[in-house]
Scaffold this active site. Structure first.
Site, PDB file in Angstrom:
ATOM      1  N   LYS A  60       0.852  -1.201   0.000  1.00 23.39           N
ATOM      2  CA  LYS A  60       0.000   0.000   0.000  1.00 23.39           C
ATOM      3  C   LYS A  60       0.882   1.244   0.000  1.00 23.39           C
ATOM      4  O   LYS A  60       1.922   1.273   0.668  1.00 23.39           O
ATOM      5  CB  LYS A  60      -0.913  -0.022   1.233  1.00 23.39           C
ATOM      6  CG  LYS A  60      -1.990   1.069   1.236  1.00 23.39           C
ATOM      7  CD  LYS A  60      -2.915   0.914   2.434  1.00 23.39           C
ATOM      8  CE  LYS A  60      -3.991   1.989   2.488  1.00 23.39           C
ATOM      9  NZ  LYS A  60      -4.897   1.831   3.645  1.00 23.39           N
ATOM     10  N   SER A 135      -9.806   1.821   2.615  1.00 19.94           N
ATOM     11  CA  SER A 135      -8.900   2.544   1.749  1.00 19.94           C
ATOM     12  C   SER A 135      -7.853   1.672   1.065  1.00 19.94           C
ATOM     13  O   SER A 135      -7.233   2.100   0.099  1.00 19.94           O
ATOM     14  CB  SER A 135      -8.204   3.643   2.539  1.00 19.94           C
ATOM     15  OG  SER A 135      -7.397   3.086   3.558  1.00 19.94           O
ATOM     16  N   SER A 159     -10.088  -0.531   6.776  1.00 20.72           N
ATOM     17  CA  SER A 159      -9.472  -0.390   5.452  1.00 20.72           C
ATOM     18  C   SER A 159      -8.774  -1.616   4.894  1.00 20.72           C
ATOM     19  O   SER A 159      -8.421  -1.625   3.717  1.00 20.72           O
ATOM     20  CB  SER A 159      -8.492   0.772   5.449  1.00 20.72           C
ATOM     21  OG  SER A 159      -9.200   1.967   5.309  1.00 20.72           O
TER      22      SER A 159
HETATM   23  N1  GLN Z   1     -13.222   4.392   5.945  1.00 25.66           N
HETATM   24  C1  GLN Z   1     -12.622   4.760   7.194  1.00 25.66           C
HETATM   25  C2  GLN Z   1     -12.117   6.176   7.112  1.00 25.66           C
HETATM   26  O1  GLN Z   1     -12.324   6.782   6.118  1.00 25.66           O
HETATM   27  C3  GLN Z   1     -11.530   3.810   7.527  1.00 25.66           C
HETATM   28  C4  GLN Z   1     -10.284   4.071   6.816  1.00 25.66           C
HETATM   29  C5  GLN Z   1      -9.145   3.206   7.241  1.00 25.66           C
HETATM   30  O2  GLN Z   1      -9.319   2.179   7.898  1.00 25.66           O
HETATM   31  N2  GLN Z   1      -7.949   3.672   6.934  1.00 25.66           N
HETATM   32  O3  GLN Z   1     -11.539   6.711   8.001  1.00 25.66           O
END
Ligand code: GLN
Length: 455
Positions: A60, A135, A159
């Site tokens: 990532k 994400s 995410s």
């Molecule tokens: N969708 C959540 C956010 O926008 C989780 C994102 C994540 O786990 N990095 O914060």
């Protein structure tokens, strides 16, 4: 078969599908091929092989890789070449894995669909009209599309697990503190964890075995003994006690998702496990608590991007204040700015007690709910997400509908416990459904054992 063959296969597949899937931001082709040739040339003389010898992996793009561009999918880091490796990157190198490229994501890991990437959205390989989740959507899509067999993601509120569910692959968020975050670009430091995304539970255990462990470069890294995760994959769940939270199979969970989870329970029951319904009564406050805490921490963490120390600098500024302002205004995307503003507001004097402090208290209540259930049960089980993947563009106009996406994954980050998503069937529109298995702190072995028994 040689390492060069494996790397060839990866780039060949990328050549075939990447135009449609868009799972990568940067490819590492030259260095990867060089490394493959080197490993191949050493095979004869070697008496020991790294745990991931010659294995292609995607990383990532919020995990720093020395000399390999790391953007966090943000324009503000479009030209950032790190001068050091993250601890996990170093561990991959030591295990002799080969980094194929850096995976697309929502900018600074803020989002649930990859539509917040500052460059282009990743598409779901099962159906390119749908989002891959986020994400870590690039990491999950790359594995699902066969571009790489393994990838690393990060999980602050879901995410890793949510994109794994949407793409029909296996994704683990480890216990907070199990994997070093040194070199992970911080989003919300009290919640962030790095974890593996793979095609099978066994593959997942191999990656966790490689990256877990104490690191003096990360002060939140736990000094615990790392078990042999692979030996946990016994297939035996006899006598295992499973808790199913009423809140996770109730209102808002789509019928086909609930049915898929119920089918898993039948399978595990037939293998000798027992399950009961329990309550996690404070879960309903998790989303509100999370967005307050995560945005607050993000507003502090992202203050380091000032156009001076890292990344892109605005060239239309007449003084230092303008330089900061313009670099940030031009560099950050809309969602990132929204979070910084929310967080700055919540942390400001006069509001701190009402919002941030209160959210911290609710967080403790949420964690206590988990502790209580784990006094009597070995694992908690439910869906990863209330619905399968949604259509691209479906939720972009309303940030709140996007925020509630993470309803069933956020509580585990607040409590610090591990959770895995494994595929458990298909929805009415033919998209994968994810099952979530949640364990006690540092009990990834049991989580893997259950996941493997079902898989
Ligand atoms: N969708 C959540 C956010 O926008 C989780 C994102 C994540 O786990 N990095 O914060």
């Amino acid at each position: 078969i040689t390492v060069t063959d494996l790397v060839d296969e990866s780039y060949k597949r990328i050549g075939e599908v990447e135009d449609k899937v868009k799972a990568f931001i940067t490819l590492n082709e030259e260095a990867a091929r060089e490394q493959a040739a080197k490993l191949d040339s050493e095979i004869g003389a070697k008496d020991q092989f790294g745990l991931l010898f010659g294995m292609p992996i995607g990383v990532k793009d919020n995990i720093v890789t020395k000399g390999l561009r790391t953007t966090c999918a943000s324009k503000i880091l479009a030209n950032f070449d790190p001068v050091y490796d993250a601890t996990v990157t170093e561990k991959l190198h030591n295990a002799e894995a080969i980094i194929i490229g850096k995976c697309n994501m929502d900018e600074f890991a803020m989002g649930s669909s990859n539509e917040n990437s500052g460059f282009y959205p990743t598409k779901n390989p099962w159906n390119v009209d749908y989002v891959p989740g986020g994400s870590s959507g690039g990491s999950a899509a790359a594995v699902a599309a066969g571009e790489v067999p393994f990838a690393l993601g990060s999980d602050t509120g879901g995410s890793i697990r949510q994109p794994a569910a949407f793409c029909g692959v296996v994704g683990l968020k480890p216990t907070y503190g199990l994997v070093s975050r040194f070199g992970l670009v911080a989003y919300a430091s009290s919640l962030d964890q790095i974890g593996p995304i793979t095609r099978s539970v066994e593959d997942n255990a191999y990656i966790l075995q490689t990256i877990a462990g104490h690191d003096r470069m990360d002060s939140t890294s736990a000094n615990v003994e790392i078990p042999d995760y692979l030996s946990a994959l016994t297939g035996d769940v006899k006598g295992l006690k499973i808790a199913v939270p009423t809140e996770y199979i109730g209102e808002g969970v789509r019928a086909d998702v609930k049915e898929a989870v119920m089918n898993v329970l039948k399978v595990l029951e037939a293998q000798g496990a027992v399950w009961e319904e329990v309550s996690l009564p404070h879960s309903k406050y998790a989303v509100a608590t999370y967005y307050l805490l995560a945005s607050s921490e993000a507003s502090a963490n992202l203050s380091r991007f000032d156009g001076v120390r890292y990344g892109v600098r605005s060239d239309n500024a007449k003084n230092i204040i303008e330089l900061y302002k313009n670099s940030r205004s031009e560099g950050f995307g809309e969602e990132v700015k929204r979070r910084i503003m929310l967080g700055t507001f919540a942390l400001s004097a006069g509001y701190y007690d009402a919002y941030y402090k209160k959210a911290q208290r609710v967080r403790t209540l949420i964690k206590n709910d988990f502790d209580k259930v784990f006094e009597k049960y070995d694992v908690i089980l439910g869906p990863t997400n209330p619905t399968p993947a949604f259509k691209i563009g479906e939720k972009t106009n309303d940030p709140l509908t996007m925020y509630v996406e993470d309803l069933l994954t956020i509580p585990m980050n607040l409590a610090g416990v591990p959770g895995i998503s494994v595929p458990c069937g298909f929805s009415s529109e033919g998209l994968p459904i994810g099952l979530q298995i949640i364990g006690k702190h540092f009990d990834e072995s049991t989580v893997y054992r259950v996941a493997h028994a079902y898989e």
